[in-house]
Write a protein that holds these residues in place. Structure first.
Motif, PDB file in Angstrom:
ATOM      1  N   VAL A  14       0.964  -1.222   0.050  1.00  0.00           N
ATOM      2  CA  VAL A  14       0.119  -0.004  -0.054  1.00  0.00           C
ATOM      3  C   VAL A  14       0.800   1.263   0.009  1.00  0.00           C
ATOM      4  CG1 VAL A  14      -1.750  -1.130   1.120  1.00  0.00           C
ATOM      5  CG2 VAL A  14      -0.377  -0.008   2.432  1.00  0.00           C
ATOM      6  N   TRP A  15       0.336   2.155  -0.667  1.00  0.00           N
ATOM      7  CA  TRP A  15       0.794   3.602  -0.688  1.00  0.00           C
ATOM      8  C   TRP A  15      -0.280   4.647  -0.233  1.00  0.00           C
ATOM      9  CZ3 TRP A  15       1.898   0.335  -4.490  1.00  0.00           C
ATOM     10  CH2 TRP A  15       3.320  -0.097  -4.870  1.00  0.00           C
ATOM     11  N   ILE A  16       0.174   5.376   0.823  1.00  0.00           N
ATOM     12  CA  ILE A  16      -0.936   6.038   1.396  1.00  0.00           C
ATOM     13  C   ILE A  16      -0.630   7.949   1.172  1.00  0.00           C
ATOM     14  CG2 ILE A  16      -2.402   7.003   3.605  1.00  0.00           C
ATOM     15  CD1 ILE A  16      -1.517   4.112   4.831  1.00  0.00           C
ATOM     16  N   TYR A  17      -1.603   8.374   0.375  1.00  0.00           N
ATOM     17  CA  TYR A  17      -1.361   9.847   0.435  1.00  0.00           C
ATOM     18  C   TYR A  17      -2.488  10.451   0.969  1.00  0.00           C
ATOM     19  CZ  TYR A  17       1.281   7.674  -3.566  1.00  0.00           C
ATOM     20  OH  TYR A  17       1.912   6.891  -4.140  1.00  0.00           O
ATOM     21  N   GLN A  18      -1.807  11.487   1.879  1.00  0.00           N
ATOM     22  CA  GLN A  18      -2.577  12.378   2.725  1.00  0.00           C
ATOM     23  C   GLN A  18      -2.763  13.626   2.211  1.00  0.00           C
ATOM     24  OE1 GLN A  18      -1.433  12.629   6.731  1.00  0.00           O
ATOM     25  NE2 GLN A  18       0.521  13.678   6.291  1.00  0.00           N
ATOM     26  N   ALA A  19      -4.009  14.389   2.111  1.00  0.00           N
ATOM     27  CA  ALA A  19      -4.056  15.560   1.377  1.00  0.00           C
ATOM     28  C   ALA A  19      -4.272  16.589   2.913  1.00  0.00           C
ATOM     29  CB  ALA A  19      -5.532  15.718   0.628  1.00  0.00           C
ATOM     30  N   ASN A  20      -3.835  17.614   2.338  1.00  0.00           N
ATOM     31  CA  ASN A  20      -3.566  18.721   3.229  1.00  0.00           C
ATOM     32  C   ASN A  20      -4.791  19.499   3.494  1.00  0.00           C
ATOM     33  OD1 ASN A  20      -3.452  19.799   0.630  1.00  0.00           O
ATOM     34  ND2 ASN A  20      -2.529  21.908   1.493  1.00  0.00           N
ATOM     35  N   ARG A  21      -5.959  18.845   2.988  1.00  0.00           N
ATOM     36  CA  ARG A  21      -7.324  19.634   3.064  1.00  0.00           C
ATOM     37  C   ARG A  21      -8.167  18.500   2.793  1.00  0.00           C
ATOM     38  NH1 ARG A  21      -9.905  20.539  -1.503  1.00  0.00           N
ATOM     39  NH2 ARG A  21      -8.933  20.910  -3.408  1.00  0.00           N
ATOM     40  N   LYS A  89      -1.842  18.949  -8.819  1.00  0.00           N
ATOM     41  CA  LYS A  89      -1.838  20.295  -9.472  1.00  0.00           C
ATOM     42  C   LYS A  89      -3.150  20.532  -9.773  1.00  0.00           C
ATOM     43  CE  LYS A  89       2.625  20.303 -11.583  1.00  0.00           C
ATOM     44  NZ  LYS A  89       3.525  19.658 -12.920  1.00  0.00           N
ATOM     45  N   GLN A  90      -4.139  19.457 -10.279  1.00  0.00           N
ATOM     46  CA  GLN A  90      -5.407  19.604 -10.698  1.00  0.00           C
ATOM     47  C   GLN A  90      -6.408  20.023  -9.510  1.00  0.00           C
ATOM     48  OE1 GLN A  90      -6.901  15.949 -12.502  1.00  0.00           O
ATOM     49  NE2 GLN A  90      -8.849  16.842 -12.821  1.00  0.00           N
ATOM     50  N   TYR A  91      -5.988  19.731  -8.278  1.00  0.00           N
ATOM     51  CA  TYR A  91      -6.892  19.956  -7.169  1.00  0.00           C
ATOM     52  C   TYR A  91      -6.311  21.074  -6.216  1.00  0.00           C
ATOM     53  CZ  TYR A  91      -9.786  16.466  -9.121  1.00  0.00           C
ATOM     54  OH  TYR A  91     -10.482  15.693  -9.998  1.00  0.00           O
ATOM     55  N   ASN A  92      -4.889  21.579  -6.388  1.00  0.00           N
ATOM     56  CA  ASN A  92      -4.177  22.499  -5.496  1.00  0.00           C
ATOM     57  C   ASN A  92      -4.268  21.789  -4.182  1.00  0.00           C
ATOM     58  OD1 ASN A  92      -2.829  24.879  -5.051  1.00  0.00           O
ATOM     59  ND2 ASN A  92      -4.702  25.793  -4.386  1.00  0.00           N
ATOM     60  N   ILE A  93      -3.843  20.791  -4.118  1.00  0.00           N
ATOM     61  CA  ILE A  93      -3.678  19.865  -2.855  1.00  0.00           C
ATOM     62  C   ILE A  93      -2.243  19.403  -2.799  1.00  0.00           C
ATOM     63  CG2 ILE A  93      -5.906  19.360  -2.388  1.00  0.00           C
ATOM     64  CD1 ILE A  93      -5.587  16.635  -3.448  1.00  0.00           C
ATOM     65  N   ASP A  94      -1.665  19.180  -1.373  1.00  0.00           N
ATOM     66  CA  ASP A  94      -0.358  18.566  -1.182  1.00  0.00           C
ATOM     67  C   ASP A  94      -0.728  17.039  -0.820  1.00  0.00           C
ATOM     68  OD1 ASP A  94       1.225  20.906  -1.473  1.00  0.00           O
ATOM     69  OD2 ASP A  94       0.900  21.289   0.458  1.00  0.00           O
ATOM     70  N   LEU A  95      -0.132  16.102  -1.617  1.00  0.00           N
ATOM     71  CA  LEU A  95      -0.380  14.682  -1.398  1.00  0.00           C
ATOM     72  C   LEU A  95       1.190  14.110  -1.034  1.00  0.00           C
ATOM     73  CD1 LEU A  95      -2.881  13.794  -4.101  1.00  0.00           C
ATOM     74  CD2 LEU A  95      -3.340  13.801  -1.862  1.00  0.00           C
ATOM     75  N   LEU A  96       2.167  14.603  -1.433  1.00  0.00           N
ATOM     76  CA  LEU A  96       3.350  13.903  -1.423  1.00  0.00           C
ATOM     77  C   LEU A  96       4.136  14.603  -0.105  1.00  0.00           C
ATOM     78  CD1 LEU A  96       4.194  13.755  -5.025  1.00  0.00           C
ATOM     79  CD2 LEU A  96       3.656  11.938  -3.393  1.00  0.00           C
ATOM     80  N   ASP A  97       3.604  15.303   0.861  1.00  0.00           N
ATOM     81  CA  ASP A  97       4.701  16.107   1.664  1.00  0.00           C
ATOM     82  C   ASP A  97       4.439  15.183   3.225  1.00  0.00           C
ATOM     83  OD1 ASP A  97       5.853  17.417   3.529  1.00  0.00           O
ATOM     84  OD2 ASP A  97       4.901  19.369   3.276  1.00  0.00           O
ATOM     85  N   LYS A  98       5.732  14.375   3.182  1.00  0.00           N
ATOM     86  CA  LYS A  98       5.501  13.474   4.435  1.00  0.00           C
ATOM     87  C   LYS A  98       5.821  13.834   5.769  1.00  0.00           C
ATOM     88  CE  LYS A  98       5.011   9.901   1.365  1.00  0.00           C
ATOM     89  NZ  LYS A  98       3.460   9.482   1.324  1.00  0.00           N
ATOM     90  N   MET A  99       5.974  15.151   5.842  1.00  0.00           N
ATOM     91  CA  MET A  99       6.346  16.273   6.950  1.00  0.00           C
ATOM     92  C   MET A  99       5.091  16.782   7.628  1.00  0.00           C
ATOM     93  SD  MET A  99       9.667  15.243   7.442  1.00  0.00           S
ATOM     94  CE  MET A  99       9.821  15.967   8.642  1.00  0.00           C
ATOM     95  N   LYS A 112      -1.379  18.722  10.580  1.00  0.00           N
ATOM     96  CA  LYS A 112      -0.462  19.696  10.995  1.00  0.00           C
ATOM     97  C   LYS A 112       1.044  19.217  10.608  1.00  0.00           C
ATOM     98  CE  LYS A 112      -2.944  21.782  14.188  1.00  0.00           C
ATOM     99  NZ  LYS A 112      -3.618  23.279  13.911  1.00  0.00           N
ATOM    100  N   SER A 113       1.578  20.468  10.606  1.00  0.00           N
ATOM    101  CA  SER A 113       3.140  20.009  10.290  1.00  0.00           C
ATOM    102  C   SER A 113       3.741  19.277  11.324  1.00  0.00           C
ATOM    103  CB  SER A 113       4.072  21.433  10.299  1.00  0.00           C
ATOM    104  OG  SER A 113       4.031  21.880  11.250  1.00  0.00           O
ATOM    105  N   ASN A 135       0.823   6.507   8.141  1.00  0.00           N
ATOM    106  CA  ASN A 135       0.937   6.374   6.853  1.00  0.00           C
ATOM    107  C   ASN A 135       2.296   5.611   6.382  1.00  0.00           C
ATOM    108  OD1 ASN A 135      -1.356   7.926   6.494  1.00  0.00           O
ATOM    109  ND2 ASN A 135      -0.348   9.854   6.646  1.00  0.00           N
ATOM    110  N   LEU A 136       2.920   5.146   7.690  1.00  0.00           N
ATOM    111  CA  LEU A 136       4.278   4.374   7.178  1.00  0.00           C
ATOM    112  C   LEU A 136       3.856   2.881   6.978  1.00  0.00           C
ATOM    113  CD1 LEU A 136       6.463   5.884   9.644  1.00  0.00           C
ATOM    114  CD2 LEU A 136       6.213   6.541   7.183  1.00  0.00           C
ATOM    115  N   VAL A 137       2.683   2.512   7.383  1.00  0.00           N
ATOM    116  CA  VAL A 137       2.284   0.935   7.050  1.00  0.00           C
ATOM    117  C   VAL A 137       2.640   0.512   5.686  1.00  0.00           C
ATOM    118  CG1 VAL A 137       0.687   1.094   9.103  1.00  0.00           C
ATOM    119  CG2 VAL A 137      -0.108   1.547   6.587  1.00  0.00           C
TER     120      VAL A 137
END
Length: 161
Positions: A14-21, A89-99, A112-113, A135-137
């Motif tokens: 699995v790969w988990i991508y969390q959106a910032n909103r 880009k399409q939805y103006n969201i962050d999905l790859l920021d793991k911090m 939160k950061s 999200n590290l599973v």
């Protein structure tokens, strides 16, 4: 080859991508269509990959891959990252920021950061009982049983001491 997420084995990667909103209802439907289109034709060295997805809380995109048939290659992983970048880009969201850290505040999902989460832990604004998203599973079994857990049962615990 797109299959239902539920039909994939517990060993599926699995790969988990969390959106910032949170995504709104229309965005979720569009992302689902995009995921289905991408996963239907996702390949590794010309071999079809058996994969599925789910979107939880209108915020988390999880892609799962049955590696018992064909595993992901560097090129197929690159293709999936490019796909995710396109969604960003399409939805103006962050999905790859793991911090960043997502956790529950009642029914609300907070984002939160990592720095802010550490500060909140020091101030006791979050506790060992705070439900966090790990999200590290790496496989579906871990995702099912250890993704949404109290902070004391996750890597987040290191900040609560």
């Amino acid at each position: 080859m797109l299959v239902s997420f539920e039909s994939l084995p517990d060993t599926a990667r699995v790969w988990i991508y969390q959106a910032n909103r949170s995504l709104n209802t229309q965005e979720v439907e569009e992302v689902k269509s995009n995921l289905e289109y991408f996963l239907k034709d996702w390949t590794a060295h010309g071999s079809t990959l058996k994969a599925g997805y789910e979107i939880k809380y209108n915020r988390f995109i999880t892609i799962a891959l049955d590696q018992s048939i064909h595993g992901a290659s560097g090129c197929s992983i690159d293709a999936s990252v490019h796909f995710i970048q396109k969604l960003e880009k399409q939805y103006n969201i962050d999905l790859l920021d793991k911090m960043n850290v997502s956790y529950k505040q009642g029914e609300y999902i907070a984002y939160k950061s990592l720095t802010d989460f550490k500060k909140m832990a020091k101030q006791k604004a979050v506790s060992k009982n705070t439900i966090v998203f790990n999200n590290l599973v790496t496989n579906k079994l871990e995702y099912t049983n250890h993704w949404e857990v109290p902070a004391s049962e996750s890597w987040h615990n290191r900040f609560l001491k």
